[in-house]
Motif scaffolding. Structure first.
Motif, PDB file in Angstrom:
ATOM      1  N   HIS A  14      -3.990  28.000  92.053  1.00 35.37           N
ATOM      2  CA  HIS A  14      -3.203  28.402  93.213  1.00 35.37           C
ATOM      3  C   HIS A  14      -2.558  29.752  92.933  1.00 35.37           C
ATOM      4  CE1 HIS A  14      -3.582  24.589  95.304  1.00 35.37           C
ATOM      5  NE2 HIS A  14      -3.391  23.993  94.139  1.00 35.37           N
ATOM      6  N   GLU A  29      11.381  35.312  99.412  1.00 34.27           N
ATOM      7  CA  GLU A  29      10.438  34.302  99.878  1.00 34.27           C
ATOM      8  C   GLU A  29       9.479  33.941  98.750  1.00 34.27           C
ATOM      9  OE1 GLU A  29       7.985  35.746 103.083  1.00 34.27           O
ATOM     10  OE2 GLU A  29       7.334  37.488 101.932  1.00 34.27           O
ATOM     11  N   LEU A  31       5.721  32.319  98.227  1.00 36.56           N
ATOM     12  CA  LEU A  31       4.465  32.003  98.904  1.00 36.56           C
ATOM     13  C   LEU A  31       3.539  31.275  97.929  1.00 36.56           C
ATOM     14  CD1 LEU A  31       3.839  35.547 100.409  1.00 36.56           C
ATOM     15  CD2 LEU A  31       4.867  33.616 101.579  1.00 36.56           C
ATOM     16  N   ASP A  33      -0.406  30.203  97.890  1.00 38.19           N
ATOM     17  CA  ASP A  33      -1.676  30.425  98.587  1.00 38.19           C
ATOM     18  C   ASP A  33      -1.447  31.151  99.915  1.00 38.19           C
ATOM     19  OD1 ASP A  33      -2.905  29.124  96.474  1.00 38.19           O
ATOM     20  OD2 ASP A  33      -2.854  27.171  97.477  1.00 38.19           O
ATOM     21  N   GLY A  34      -0.493  32.085  99.930  1.00 39.64           N
ATOM     22  CA  GLY A  34      -0.227  32.898 101.104  1.00 39.64           C
ATOM     23  C   GLY A  34       0.664  32.262 102.149  1.00 39.64           C
ATOM     24  N   LYS A  35       1.121  31.033 101.931  1.00 37.74           N
ATOM     25  CA  LYS A  35       1.982  30.346 102.893  1.00 37.74           C
ATOM     26  C   LYS A  35       3.401  30.256 102.351  1.00 37.74           C
ATOM     27  CE  LYS A  35      -1.809  27.582 104.588  1.00 37.74           C
ATOM     28  NZ  LYS A  35      -2.400  26.261 104.670  1.00 37.74           N
ATOM     29  N   GLU A  36       4.374  30.570 103.194  1.00 40.51           N
ATOM     30  CA  GLU A  36       5.771  30.510 102.777  1.00 40.51           C
ATOM     31  C   GLU A  36       6.185  29.062 102.529  1.00 40.51           C
ATOM     32  OE1 GLU A  36       9.754  31.144 105.134  1.00 40.51           O
ATOM     33  OE2 GLU A  36       8.817  33.092 104.684  1.00 40.51           O
ATOM     34  N   VAL A  37       6.734  28.804 101.326  1.00 42.09           N
ATOM     35  CA  VAL A  37       7.168  27.454 100.963  1.00 42.09           C
ATOM     36  C   VAL A  37       8.651  27.396 100.613  1.00 42.09           C
ATOM     37  CG1 VAL A  37       4.865  26.679 100.237  1.00 42.09           C
ATOM     38  CG2 VAL A  37       6.395  27.766  98.574  1.00 42.09           C
TER      39      VAL A  37
END
Length: 101
Positions: A14, A29, A31, A33-37
């Protein structure tokens, strides 16, 4: 003037990225895999150390997500004022700062 810092590391198949935009308001922020978590916003130049928690998604449907934390700290180096570490499964991995934005 806003400052930007970006840290990145690939672990457990990942991608983990930490972006910091500081100025009048500091936004951080995380991320996966490119998604904000994970996300943190504060007025001013940020309060450090800062720890944010998130999870890596499970690779198999019957596995639980893998918890992770990222920790940002100030450094004495004016060229690199922040350091970032990824704690994944009890192992701490320094995250290198990206130079291109």
């Amino acid at each position: 003037m806003r400052q930007r810092h970006s840290f990145h590391l690939d672990r457990a198949e990942h991608s983990v990225t930490v972006n910091v935009r500081s100025g009048w308001i500091t936004e951080t922020e995380v991320l996966v895999d490119g998604k904000e978590v994970a996300f943190h916003r504060v007025h001013g130049h940020g309060v450090y150390p800062l720890t944010l928690a998130a999870q890596l998604p499970a690779d198999l449907p019957d596995e639980p997500p893998l918890p992770l934390t990222v920790r940002l700290e100030r450094t004495p180096d004016p060229g690199h004022p922040l350091a970032c570490n990824l704690d994944l499964g009890g192992a701490v991995h320094p995250m290198p700062e990206r130079t291109e934005h």
